[in-house]
Design an enzyme around this catalytic site. Structure first.
Site: not given
Ligand code: GDG
Length: 742
Positions: A170, A379
């Site tokens: 990821h 990212d």
């Molecule tokens: C990895 C990779 C890759 C975020 N803040 C809140 C919240 N979220 C949810 C978002 C989104 C998810 O969490 C975060 O998505 P990311 O893309 O930033 O993913 P990561 O978990 O950091 O990690 C990343 C991902 O895996 C998928 O392959 O995109 O690059 O590092 O869905 O909506 N949800 C709620 N409150 C928040 O404050 N409810």
């Protein structure tokens, strides 16, 4: 019908204590929300009969035992792993997040190469492996997720050779120059570990290329487009850009809680534009650069004072790691500075919250924002960017996105910025705030269409489908060692045929690989064999070699053989004269020779062989490790040098060759066969270059590869010493037939 076992570091649940009572709570994060969405939307999937999720429990076993009945309503089972706290800390905060995470996100100076971290990482991967092995059943599909479990696929493969294993990364896979910073044994273990899977997925084409490059440079794996061949196995590496749960977002848009919160936001900021961002607290997210750019924007654009707010939501994360806590302090100081500098009595520019938002708030903010400012320094993908786009049913709003996020390769209609360039970011904030509605709409529509085409369900089904295909492909290419039954079949068909064609490679096939090419001279035994084989009027024997025409002519010119030199650059049909098939131009040789010469100096025992159309760097006499490492570097250098030319680099057996493209053994084999119409074809070779022949002829020929490696040939002979006995046994079949016939 099979079971799907998802394996990730984190389980989709953690445990909360409410008034002393343990309660399950869904954990957040990209991986969890993606897979959960798939699970919730695919009840009717026929092929997958049962779903199971394995991950580390962040709660004590006693609590789990108490609440275990609680998740019985969910249509998948959970297998929590309970791991010693210190061991888990060294594996997770240590190796995963203080070595792999910073390195793979291009922060090499933050990586802490401590051997106890790596030992813990191996140990935890082993614990996962033991648990999996104990519950695996034939037919199970194992899908392992992310950088915390890179060694697990190989561990599992060693214990369950036939298992179907997928691996998805990821986070970014960095360029070779970054990956190679890892200590030697670690980087080998990590690559070999991942290659234990059958299908390896990444978010972008760049990550795929980086992985293949590292596997080639460090392990010497071969690749053919997205297929990697390593130690007798064929593994597929491909891109699967993760999608989002559109259904869930669309449904949320109409929920009363979301509407209410959105109205509150509107009321609070009715005369102001809203810039919004939400990130985990992480140095990769570029929060400081973002704040610097926002400060610069306010300095440069005083007219926007009191007319906008920047809602910055930061989610607590990994607070046991020093690199994270230090940054929180810096970030909060910066926010104070900006607010202190620009606020008025009735307005402050940055509204900062350090908390996890409930889902309805997040949705309402996505819908209310005029600009989403998402500027990570790296990212893997970034789902927030995609969610913001998908949430905007009214197709208004502008996404400013870092060009260093994986999502940038799909969301080209966003305003793409370099996150460290405050001028660039500030200029794009102005552009976003003043963008005409029609342009916002046009951009949004294109991005939304793309997100609809490949949502999270599609992402999962595509990966699982490809995994199935890869298994089929492997079966096709599985090494088939020749046994007596096959030999009898070949003999029988040879004996019956009226017009036979034999296409045989020379070095490594008719003669063993020797210290220098000059030593691999055909002995009397071989010459006699070729003479008798080719003198049979029903036979047409072709030697298809990388050797130059002069050498082949000297050795075999007197025999009625077809000779192919330099992999097809020159051809002499049986009883005819030599013809040149590739336009000879020597102009490229000086530059290539210069580079090869440097490698001769750097690698004792290696040497250059020059042929009319080819330059070859041989490393068979060098110290094994060194020769191999240098050969990877040479291939890398040469591949860059010859870009946009009609040359090609060939990674042969202990030799790296450069030659004019347009000639390969497959093309030449078809060309010479075309002029004859045989009813028996045998094709045999040992080298990578022979694979072209096997692929070209496979349907119509008995194709045989020397050496136990995955191959496109139908059969395998384990050693070169078996070649002449096999060919001699063919002669015997004819004699028998002729003898028996009246
Ligand atoms: C990895 C990779 C890759 C975020 N803040 C809140 C919240 N979220 C949810 C978002 C989104 C998810 O969490 C975060 O998505 P990311 O893309 O930033 O993913 P990561 O978990 O950091 O990690 C990343 C991902 O895996 C998928 O392959 O995109 O690059 O590092 O869905 O909506 N949800 C709620 N409150 C928040 O404050 N409810």
């Amino acid at each position: 019908m099979s079971r799907l076992i998802i394996v990730s570091n984190r389980l989709p649940f953690s445990m909360d204590r409410e008034g002393g009572e343990a309660k399950l709570r869904q954990s957040s994060g990209g991986v969890v929300s993606a897979i959960k969405s798939y699970f919730e939307n695919t009840h009717s999937q026929e092929e997958i009969t049962e779903k199971l999720w394995m991950g580390v429990a962040d709660f004590p076993q006693d609590d789990w035992d108490k609440v275990v009945s609680e998740h019985s309503g969910i249509d998948f089972s959970i297998k929590p792993l309970f791991i010693d706290k210190q061991l888990y800390a060294d594996y997770y905060n240590g190796f995963s997040n203080s070595v792999l995470w910073p390195l793979f996100h291009y922060f090499p100076t933050l990586a802490q190469y401590q051997s106890n971290y790596f030992e813990a990482y191996v140990q935890v991967n082993k614990l996962f492996c033991n648990e999996l092995v104990s519950l695996m059943q034939p037919g199970d599909i194992i899908w392992i997720h992310d950088y915390q479990l890179m060694i697990l696929p190989q561990m599992l493969r060693q214990r369950r050779i036939e298992a179907t294993i997928g691996f998805f990364m990821h986070i970014p896979f960095p360029s070779y120059e970054i990956f190679r910073l890892l200590p030697k044994e670690w980087k080998k273990s990590l690559l070999q570990g991942v290659i234990g899977a059958d299908l390896i997925g990444f978010h972008t084409h760049d990550y795929v290329q980086h992985f293949i490059q590292s596997a080639k440079m460090i392990l010497g794996a071969d690749n053919y487009f997205h297929n990697l061949q390593y130690q007798n196995r064929l593994v597929r590496v491909d891109l699967f850009p993760i999608g989002i749960d559109l259904k869930k977002l669309h449904k949320a848009a109409g929920e009363p809680e979301v509407l209410e919160y959105r109205n509150d936001i509107k009321k609070n900021f009715e005369d102001k534009k809203i810039i919004f961002s939400v990130d985990r607290l992480d140095y990769t997210k570029g929060l400081m650069d973002r704040l610097n750019a926002f400060e610069y924007f306010l300095e440069q654009n005083p007219r926007w004072k009191e007319k906008l707010v920047f809602i910055l939501n930061v989610i607590p994360s990994r607070d046991e790691i020093q690199a994270y806590t230090e940054r929180k302090k810096q970030m909060e100081e910066k926010i104070s500075t900006i607010n202190g500098k620009f606020s008025s009595i009735s307005w402050q520019p940055v509204i900062y919250r350090f908390t996890h938002l409930p889902f309805y708030e997040l949705c309402a903010l996505y819908q209310s924002a005029d600009v989403a400012l998402i500027t990570p320094l790296r990212d893997g993908m970034n789902l927030v960017a995609k969610e913001f786009v998908a949430s905007n049913a009214a197709q208004r709003g502008v996404l400013i996105l870092s060009e260093l996020a994986g999502a940038a390769s799909e969301l080209n209609e966003a305003l793409l910025v370099n996150p460290t360039d405050i001028n660039d970011v500030a200029a794009n904030i102005t552009k976003a705030l003043t963008m005409p509605l029609q342009e916002q709409r046009n951009r949004m529509i294109l991005m939304q269409r793309r997100l609809e085409e490949y949502d999270v369900i599609k992402w999962v089904t595509d990966f699982l489908e490809q995994l199935k295909e890869t298994k089929k492909e492997q079966q096709k290419l599985t090494v088939k060692v020749i046994d007596d039954k096959v030999i009898r079949l070949i003999c029988h068909r040879y004996g019956e045929a009226e017009k036979r064609f034999l296409l045989i490679d020379y070095d490594g096939t008719l003669v063993p690989i020797t210290r220098t090419p000059a030593e691999a001279v055909p002995d009397d035994n071989l010459k006699e064999f070729l003479s008798s084989m080719s003198s049979d009027p029903d036979n047409h024997v072709a030697i298809i070699s990388g050797r130059d025409a002069g050498t082949l002519e000297k050795w075999f010119g007197h025999l009625p053989l077809t000779l192919v030199a330099e992999h097809g650059a020159a051809l002499k049909m049986k009883n005819k004269i030599w013809q040149q098939l590739v336009t000879v131009s020597d102009q490229w040789k000086d530059q290539v020779r210069r580079i090869m010469q440097i490698f001769v100096t750097r690698c004792v025992g290696s040497f250059i062989e020059e042929k009319p159309n080819t330059l070859a760097w041989h490393y068979r006499n060098t110290q094994v490790d060194l020769g191999f490492t240098r050969s990877r570097e040479l291939i890398n250098n040469l591949s860059q040098l010859i870009q946009n030319t009609s040359l090609q680099v060939i990674d042969g057996s202990k030799v790296v060759e450069v030659r004019m493209a347009g000639s390969d053994k497959g093309t030449i084999a078809l060309k010479i066969l075309n002029e004859s119409k045989p009813d028996f074809i045998l094709c045999i070779g040992d080298d990578t270059t022979d694979e072209d022949m096997f692929k070209a002829l496979n349907d119509s020929a008995f194709t045989i590869k020397i050496g136990a490696r995955a191959t496109a040939a139908k059969y395998t002979l384990l050693s070169q010493q078996q070649v002449l006995p096999l060919l001699n046994s063919l002669k015997a079949c004819v004699n028998k037939k002729k003898h028996v016939s009246p």
